[in-house]
Each structure stands twice: as structure tokens, then as C-alpha cells.
Scaffold this motif. Structure first.
Motif, PDB file in Angstrom:
ATOM      1  N   MET A 180       0.838  -1.169   0.000  1.00  8.31           N
ATOM      2  CA  MET A 180       0.000   0.000   0.000  1.00  8.31           C
ATOM      3  C   MET A 180       0.882   1.231   0.000  1.00  8.31           C
ATOM      4  O   MET A 180       1.812   1.335   0.768  1.00  8.31           O
ATOM      5  N   LYS A 181       0.576   2.160  -0.857  1.00  3.94           N
ATOM      6  CA  LYS A 181       1.297   3.420  -0.888  1.00  3.94           C
ATOM      7  C   LYS A 181       0.340   4.517  -0.469  1.00  3.94           C
ATOM      8  O   LYS A 181      -0.792   4.559  -0.927  1.00  3.94           O
ATOM      9  N   HIS A 182       0.775   5.394   0.419  1.00  2.00           N
ATOM     10  CA  HIS A 182      -0.061   6.518   0.787  1.00  2.00           C
ATOM     11  C   HIS A 182       0.796   7.721   1.094  1.00  2.00           C
ATOM     12  O   HIS A 182       1.983   7.616   1.358  1.00  2.00           O
ATOM     13  N   HIS A 183       0.184   8.876   1.031  1.00  4.52           N
ATOM     14  CA  HIS A 183       0.883  10.121   1.274  1.00  4.52           C
ATOM     15  C   HIS A 183       0.714  10.494   2.742  1.00  4.52           C
ATOM     16  O   HIS A 183      -0.399  10.613   3.224  1.00  4.52           O
ATOM     17  N   THR A 184       1.819  10.665   3.469  1.00  4.89           N
ATOM     18  CA  THR A 184       1.739  10.953   4.898  1.00  4.89           C
ATOM     19  C   THR A 184       2.181  12.367   5.232  1.00  4.89           C
ATOM     20  O   THR A 184       2.416  12.683   6.382  1.00  4.89           O
ATOM     21  N   SER A 185       2.281  13.208   4.236  1.00  3.26           N
ATOM     22  CA  SER A 185       2.697  14.587   4.458  1.00  3.26           C
ATOM     23  C   SER A 185       1.758  15.271   5.435  1.00  3.26           C
ATOM     24  O   SER A 185       0.548  15.038   5.440  1.00  3.26           O
ATOM     25  N   SER A 186       2.320  16.128   6.288  1.00  2.00           N
ATOM     26  CA  SER A 186       1.489  16.843   7.258  1.00  2.00           C
ATOM     27  C   SER A 186       0.520  17.785   6.561  1.00  2.00           C
ATOM     28  O   SER A 186      -0.453  18.225   7.162  1.00  2.00           O
TER      29      SER A 186
ATOM     30  N   GLY B  27      -3.212  -4.987  -4.088  1.00  2.00           N
ATOM     31  CA  GLY B  27      -3.332  -6.296  -3.459  1.00  2.00           C
ATOM     32  C   GLY B  27      -3.024  -7.390  -4.457  1.00  2.00           C
ATOM     33  O   GLY B  27      -3.146  -7.193  -5.666  1.00  2.00           O
ATOM     34  N   ARG B  28      -2.639  -8.548  -3.942  1.00  2.00           N
ATOM     35  CA  ARG B  28      -2.287  -9.682  -4.795  1.00  2.00           C
ATOM     36  C   ARG B  28      -3.049 -10.928  -4.357  1.00  2.00           C
ATOM     37  O   ARG B  28      -3.701 -10.917  -3.338  1.00  2.00           O
TER      38      ARG B  28
ATOM     39  N   ILE C 249     -13.343  -7.011  -7.063  1.00  2.00           N
ATOM     40  CA  ILE C 249     -12.787  -6.785  -5.730  1.00  2.00           C
ATOM     41  C   ILE C 249     -13.546  -5.654  -5.048  1.00  2.00           C
ATOM     42  O   ILE C 249     -13.669  -4.569  -5.606  1.00  2.00           O
ATOM     43  N   GLY C 250     -14.060  -5.904  -3.873  1.00  2.00           N
ATOM     44  CA  GLY C 250     -14.741  -4.870  -3.098  1.00  2.00           C
ATOM     45  C   GLY C 250     -13.734  -4.052  -2.306  1.00  2.00           C
ATOM     46  O   GLY C 250     -12.681  -4.547  -1.919  1.00  2.00           O
ATOM     47  N   VAL C 251     -14.070  -2.802  -2.099  1.00  2.00           N
ATOM     48  CA  VAL C 251     -13.229  -1.895  -1.314  1.00  2.00           C
ATOM     49  C   VAL C 251     -14.075  -1.433  -0.134  1.00  2.00           C
ATOM     50  O   VAL C 251     -15.183  -0.951  -0.317  1.00  2.00           O
TER      51      VAL C 251
END
Length: 77
Positions: free
Chosen positions: A1-7, A19-20, A28-30
Motif C-alpha cells: 500500500m502506498k499513501h501520502h503521509t505529508s502533514s 493487493g495480490r 474486488i470490493g473496497v
């Protein structure tokens, strides 16, 4: 998972989730977790969700057991 954690990240900052091990062509449900609840002594869980709490584009609700990995899906429509 990639996400942006910038303040400076806002609620509109996109997440890339990968996902794999799915079947080729599988739908695929989210799911977004609204809250937690606890199973009773029989392993049963119940939760009351108000329609207003669900995004307008909701296609279903999933109960997910963090320890067991058990999934329960319902379509609230």
C-alpha cells in the motif's frame, strides 16, 4: 500500500492500494471501516449503522474479524 503521509495532506489526497492473490478477472470490493464492535460469547457480532453514515455510492457492508479473518457481507440497499 502506498499513501501520502505529508502533514499537509488533506482528505482529498489519493491513496494507491495494491493487493495480490486475487483470481484473474475477479471483482474486488473496497471497504472503509466506520467503527469496531466486539463479538459476544457465541462469536456473533451485530452493529447498527444509520443510512446517513454510508457514502452515497455504498455497495455493501463488510464485517471483518481482525483475528479470525472472518468476513461477512451484506448489501444494505
Amino acid at each position: 500500500m502506498k499513501h501520502h503521509t505529508s502533514s499537509t495532506a488533506t482528505r482529498t489526497t489519493p491513496y494507491e492500494i495494491e493487493g495480490r492473490a486475487f483470481l484473474p478477472g475477479e471483482i474486488i470490493g473496497v471497504a472503509i471501516l466506520l467503527r469496531n464492535t466486539e463479538a459476544n460469547r457465541y462469536g456473533e457480532a451485530q452493529v447498527l449503522i444509520k443510512t446517513a453514515e454510508l457514502p452515497g455510492s455504498s455497495e455493501g457492508v463488510v464485517l471483518f474479524g481482525y483475528d479470525s479473518g472472518t468476513l461477512h457481507y451484506e448489501d444494505p440497499r
